[in-house]
Design a protein around this motif. Structure first.
Motif, mmCIF file in Angstrom:
data_model
loop_
_atom_site.group_PDB
_atom_site.id
_atom_site.type_symbol
_atom_site.label_atom_id
_atom_site.label_comp_id
_atom_site.label_asym_id
_atom_site.label_seq_id
_atom_site.Cartn_x
_atom_site.Cartn_y
_atom_site.Cartn_z
ATOM 1 N N LEU A 184 0.837 -1.208 0.000
ATOM 2 C CA LEU A 184 0.000 0.000 0.000
ATOM 3 C C LEU A 184 0.872 1.259 0.000
ATOM 4 C CD1 LEU A 184 -3.156 0.722 2.079
ATOM 5 C CD2 LEU A 184 -1.220 2.258 2.306
ATOM 6 N N LEU A 185 1.905 1.275 0.842
ATOM 7 C CA LEU A 185 2.779 2.445 0.911
ATOM 8 C C LEU A 185 3.547 2.646 -0.391
ATOM 9 C CD1 LEU A 185 4.213 1.985 4.539
ATOM 10 C CD2 LEU A 185 2.403 3.549 3.807
ATOM 11 N N ASP A 186 4.032 1.541 -0.978
ATOM 12 C CA ASP A 186 4.784 1.648 -2.237
ATOM 13 C C ASP A 186 3.892 2.145 -3.375
ATOM 14 O OD1 ASP A 186 7.030 0.764 -0.936
ATOM 15 O OD2 ASP A 186 6.848 -1.320 -1.620
ATOM 16 N N ASN A 187 2.661 1.647 -3.432
ATOM 17 C CA ASN A 187 1.746 2.069 -4.488
ATOM 18 C C ASN A 187 1.410 3.558 -4.358
ATOM 19 O OD1 ASN A 187 -0.156 1.480 -6.734
ATOM 20 N ND2 ASN A 187 -1.707 2.011 -5.207
ATOM 21 N N ALA A 188 1.168 4.014 -3.120
ATOM 22 C CA ALA A 188 0.873 5.426 -2.908
ATOM 23 C C ALA A 188 2.083 6.294 -3.263
ATOM 24 C CB ALA A 188 0.463 5.656 -1.451
ATOM 25 N N GLN A 189 3.271 5.796 -2.971
ATOM 26 C CA GLN A 189 4.476 6.559 -3.302
ATOM 27 C C GLN A 189 4.657 6.679 -4.812
ATOM 28 O OE1 GLN A 189 6.392 8.989 -2.065
ATOM 29 N NE2 GLN A 189 7.069 7.699 -0.348
ATOM 30 N N LEU B 82 2.242 6.815 -7.009
ATOM 31 C CA LEU B 82 1.287 7.835 -7.448
ATOM 32 C C LEU B 82 1.816 9.235 -7.139
ATOM 33 C CD1 LEU B 82 -2.084 6.199 -6.286
ATOM 34 C CD2 LEU B 82 -1.228 6.402 -8.632
ATOM 35 N N CYS B 83 2.478 9.382 -5.992
ATOM 36 C CA CYS B 83 3.019 10.694 -5.616
ATOM 37 C C CYS B 83 4.106 11.157 -6.575
ATOM 38 C CB CYS B 83 3.582 10.639 -4.199
ATOM 39 S SG CYS B 83 2.321 10.596 -2.902
ATOM 40 N N ARG B 84 4.894 10.212 -7.102
ATOM 41 C CA ARG B 84 5.980 10.595 -8.007
ATOM 42 C C ARG B 84 5.465 11.249 -9.288
ATOM 43 N NH1 ARG B 84 8.760 5.970 -5.821
ATOM 44 N NH2 ARG B 84 7.886 4.553 -7.389
ATOM 45 N N HIS B 85 4.218 10.953 -9.649
ATOM 46 C CA HIS B 85 3.630 11.534 -10.861
ATOM 47 C C HIS B 85 2.789 12.765 -10.554
ATOM 48 C CE1 HIS B 85 4.980 8.159 -13.285
ATOM 49 N NE2 HIS B 85 4.487 7.332 -12.368
ATOM 50 N N CYS B 86 2.843 13.216 -9.300
ATOM 51 C CA CYS B 86 2.056 14.386 -8.890
ATOM 52 C C CYS B 86 3.005 15.422 -8.286
ATOM 53 C CB CYS B 86 0.986 13.979 -7.882
ATOM 54 S SG CYS B 86 -0.040 15.354 -7.313
ATOM 55 N N PRO B 87 3.294 16.507 -9.005
ATOM 56 C CA PRO B 87 4.280 17.494 -8.535
ATOM 57 C C PRO B 87 3.946 18.109 -7.179
ATOM 58 C CG PRO B 87 3.691 17.868 -10.841
ATOM 59 C CD PRO B 87 2.723 16.859 -10.323
ATOM 60 N N ASP B 88 2.674 18.151 -6.805
ATOM 61 C CA ASP B 88 2.272 18.812 -5.562
ATOM 62 C C ASP B 88 2.151 17.852 -4.377
ATOM 63 O OD1 ASP B 88 2.094 21.261 -6.882
ATOM 64 O OD2 ASP B 88 0.034 20.845 -7.518
ATOM 65 N N ALA B 89 2.629 16.614 -4.530
ATOM 66 C CA ALA B 89 2.411 15.603 -3.490
ATOM 67 C C ALA B 89 3.584 15.491 -2.523
ATOM 68 C CB ALA B 89 2.133 14.247 -4.137
ATOM 69 N N GLY B 90 4.382 16.547 -2.393
ATOM 70 C CA GLY B 90 5.564 16.474 -1.532
ATOM 71 C C GLY B 90 5.248 16.155 -0.092
ATOM 72 N N GLU B 91 4.224 16.813 0.462
ATOM 73 C CA GLU B 91 3.870 16.588 1.866
ATOM 74 C C GLU B 91 3.405 15.152 2.092
ATOM 75 O OE1 GLU B 91 0.878 18.378 5.338
ATOM 76 O OE2 GLU B 91 0.639 18.991 3.246
ATOM 77 N N LEU B 92 2.566 14.660 1.207
ATOM 78 C CA LEU B 92 2.071 13.287 1.340
ATOM 79 C C LEU B 92 3.203 12.288 1.142
ATOM 80 C CD1 LEU B 92 -0.252 11.321 1.681
ATOM 81 C CD2 LEU B 92 -0.722 11.511 -0.769
ATOM 82 N N SER B 93 4.068 12.549 0.171
ATOM 83 C CA SER B 93 5.197 11.660 -0.082
ATOM 84 C C SER B 93 6.110 11.571 1.135
ATOM 85 C CB SER B 93 5.984 12.150 -1.305
ATOM 86 O OG SER B 93 7.077 11.293 -1.576
ATOM 87 N N GLU B 94 6.360 12.709 1.776
ATOM 88 C CA GLU B 94 7.197 12.723 2.974
ATOM 89 C C GLU B 94 6.531 11.923 4.096
ATOM 90 O OE1 GLU B 94 10.199 13.156 5.557
ATOM 91 O OE2 GLU B 94 10.203 13.632 3.406
ATOM 92 N N GLY B 95 5.208 12.076 4.228
ATOM 93 C CA GLY B 95 4.484 11.305 5.229
ATOM 94 C C GLY B 95 4.584 9.810 4.983
ATOM 95 N N GLN C 37 -5.438 16.485 -9.167
ATOM 96 C CA GLN C 37 -4.571 15.303 -9.219
ATOM 97 C C GLN C 37 -4.161 14.865 -7.816
ATOM 98 O OE1 GLN C 37 -0.874 15.811 -11.323
ATOM 99 N NE2 GLN C 37 -0.422 13.621 -11.378
ATOM 100 N N LEU C 38 -3.784 15.829 -6.969
ATOM 101 C CA LEU C 38 -3.395 15.504 -5.603
ATOM 102 C C LEU C 38 -4.576 14.962 -4.812
ATOM 103 C CD1 LEU C 38 -1.383 15.451 -3.300
ATOM 104 C CD2 LEU C 38 -1.811 17.888 -2.916
ATOM 105 N N GLN C 39 -5.746 15.546 -4.998
ATOM 106 C CA GLN C 39 -6.940 15.034 -4.316
ATOM 107 C C GLN C 39 -7.240 13.609 -4.756
ATOM 108 O OE1 GLN C 39 -10.338 17.349 -3.629
ATOM 109 N NE2 GLN C 39 -9.285 19.314 -3.572
ATOM 110 N N ASP C 40 -6.985 13.325 -6.039
ATOM 111 C CA ASP C 40 -7.217 11.975 -6.556
ATOM 112 C C ASP C 40 -6.245 10.979 -5.918
ATOM 113 O OD1 ASP C 40 -8.629 10.205 -8.351
ATOM 114 O OD2 ASP C 40 -6.768 10.103 -9.511
ATOM 115 N N VAL C 41 -4.974 11.384 -5.756
ATOM 116 C CA VAL C 41 -3.983 10.522 -5.098
ATOM 117 C C VAL C 41 -4.418 10.220 -3.667
ATOM 118 C CG1 VAL C 41 -1.611 10.408 -4.231
ATOM 119 C CG2 VAL C 41 -2.051 11.297 -6.520
ATOM 120 N N CYS C 42 -4.870 11.260 -2.967
ATOM 121 C CA CYS C 42 -5.340 11.062 -1.589
ATOM 122 C C CYS C 42 -6.559 10.139 -1.550
ATOM 123 C CB CYS C 42 -5.685 12.408 -0.955
ATOM 124 S SG CYS C 42 -4.250 13.449 -0.614
ATOM 125 N N GLY C 43 -7.460 10.292 -2.542
ATOM 126 C CA GLY C 43 -8.631 9.425 -2.609
ATOM 127 C C GLY C 43 -8.256 7.973 -2.801
#
Length: 519
Positions: free
Chosen positions: A10-15, A17-30, A398-404
């Protein structure tokens, strides 16, 4: 797949998705932080009101006098115990700066009396104590200032560290402890209950004692124990701990409460050759005569009368009373009288004073569920972070979609992974939502959900060595039994839900055991 592989997946898959989303820095760090969290030992915080004996208990648990203790309020900031081959200290400042120091500097960075000589003590966020204790190989322990400290900064250090105060988002997102030991020295008060409730709000979807136990401290020095009585302090305190657990509100917050007199174990670790020589003199008295002399602790420590003088100088006796107290002197003298070696005495005291019982409980209640507790913490943390990001109006689609996607994946795991379903059943049981009609059913429930270990034998509740085919047969019988319990008339819905979870757990065990027998 195992829970571990599913959570890492789950963590790897979310990561990804974050790599393809420029605004996902905070989520990626989490996500990176949470993955690292899975690789660390379980973090257990020791919390409670001022002078509840938290530092003394941790010294006893470590088998050494590391933390400063005394009659006055001593602990100034959070002290975090981690395993290290050599004792040393890391000072972590609020600015982010870190400074290494020898462990001998601990007092000047952790005790309020040093504030004038060392003003930078006010800048400390927390201290990391690296120490070669075996218990730290599997768990890390966090000693905290009293939550009702007369010094507001001290208590706030604890609240900030545990993240049990602040905004809803802060409570949901933060928190440094996976589990908690709550210490109190008389009985639980309304303040204790409030703090425990706040801790649970910070780390769990619903209140349950999966990750919290209580210790009743100082049971040899608070009027619970009678030096002329027939029972030892830990045994005498059982009535008090039972009374605490009879409180329905606290029963939903604590797995159990164990009595300890940790000062004896802490002090024993600090006895020197002169102390042992005096104790051997004292051991020449029979038990009844020694009890008479120990009854007045102050007189025993200070008197120059002949009966006392024969037991060593007043300074030596005063030191013994300060280190191990009346019960410690009485117990150690009895062990010396019986010819027990010094190493054996230390082990005997760990058992007699309840410290070993707490250690064993931590290993089987927390230790057997380490990854499960951590997974629950991570899901809660990531849910909070993802929800906060989605609330932010500036978050792009895009970021909201990653979070979803992350929230959906967490919900999917929570409803499909059997060990997480078992955790849900445990929470229902500890919350009082489900009960079992007899001890046999309750034992099945506790065994299969991992209370006594994760091996097949432990989860099936069998002792001794059985063949795989025998274990498979037991699992099948239990699966059939619990399937029958899901269709009983007039049974509560929560019981039926728990029975279905147990039936499925036994089915999975039967399947895996059968596969092993065919290899």
């Amino acid at each position: 797949m195992s829970l571990k592989s599913e959570v890492f997946g789950l963590l790897d898959n979310a990561q990804r998705l974050c790599r393809h989303c420029p605004d996902a820095g905070e989520l990626s760090e989490g996500l990176r932080e949470m993955r690292a969290r899975l690789e660390t030992p379980l973090r257990v915080a020791v919390v409670g009101i001022m002078k509840a004996g938290k530092s003394t208990f941790l010294n006893a648990l470590m088998g050494a006098g590391i933390l400063c203790t005394g009659d006055l309020e001593t602990t100034y900031t959070v002290c975090w115990f981690r395993y290290g081959e050599q004792p040393r200290l890391t000072i972590c400042f609020r600015s982010g700066e870190e400074q290494e120091a020898p462990l001998t500097d601990l007092e000047r960075w952790s005790v309020r009396a040093w504030e004038k000589e060392n003003p930078r003590i006010n800048e400390v966020k927390y201290l990391v104590i690296h120490y070669p204790s075996d218990v730290l190989r599997t768990m890390e322990f966090i000693d905290t200032p009293g939550l009702n400290s007369m010094y507001g900064t001290d208590a706030q250090n604890t609240l900030d560290f545990l993240a049990i105060q602040g905004s809803e988002e802060t409570i949901y997102e933060a928190g440094m402890a996976d589990a908690v030991i709550y210490a109190f020295s008389h009985t639980a008060s309304g303040f204790d209950e409030t703090i425990l409730q706040e801790f649970h709000k910070g780390g769990m979807d619903s209140v349950s004692p999966i990750n919290s136990v209580g210790i009743l401290t100082k049971v040899d020095a608070t009027g619970i124990w009678d030096i002329f009585g027939e029972t030892a302090p830990v045994e005498a305190a059982q009535a008090v701990t039972s009374n605490v657990m009879n409180n329905e509100s606290l029963r939903r917050l604590l797995f159990t409460v164990l009595p300890v007199c940790a000062k004896v174990c802490e002090g024993c670790a600090q006895l020197n050759e002169q102390d042992w020589a005096v104790l051997r003199q004292i051991a020449e008295l029979d038990t009844e005569a020694l009890r008479d002399l120990l009854f007045d602790a102050e007189q025993f420590a200070c008197s120059g009368e002949a009966d006392y003088a024969a037991l060593g100088a007043p300074a030596d006796r005063a030191r013994l009373m300060d280190l191990v107290g009346q019960y410690g002197v009485l117990e150690i003298a009895g062990l010396l009288r019986a010819g027990t070696s010094l190493d054996e005495i230390r082990l005997c005291l760990q058992n007699a004073c309840g410290v070993q019982a707490v250690r064993d409980l931590l290993l089987h209640h927390f230790g057997n569920r380490t990854f499960l507790i951590k997974s629950q913490y991570i899901f809660n943390r990531l849910r909070g972070l993802a929800r906060q990001i989605r609330k932010n109006a500036r978050a792009n689609l895009q970021l909201q979609d990653v979070c979803g996607h992350l929230l959906d994946d967490i919900d999917s795991l929570m409803t499909t992974i059997q060990t997480l379903k078992e955790l849900k059943a445990l929470q229902m049981y500890y919350n009082g939502q489900v009960s079992f009609p007899n001890q046999e059913e309750l034992r099945d429930f506790l065994c299969v959900t991992g209370e006594y270990g994760r091996s097949a034998e432990a989860r099936l509740g069998v002792q001794g060595t059985l063949s795989i085919s025998e274990l498979t047969g037991i699992a099948r019988k239990k699966a059939a039994f619990w399937h029958e319990r899901t269709s009983g008339w007039m049974l509560p819905r929560a019981y039926i839900e728990a029975a279905a979870i147990l039936a499925r757990s036994y089915e999975e065990m039967s399947f895996h055991l059968n596969a092993l027998s065919e290899e």
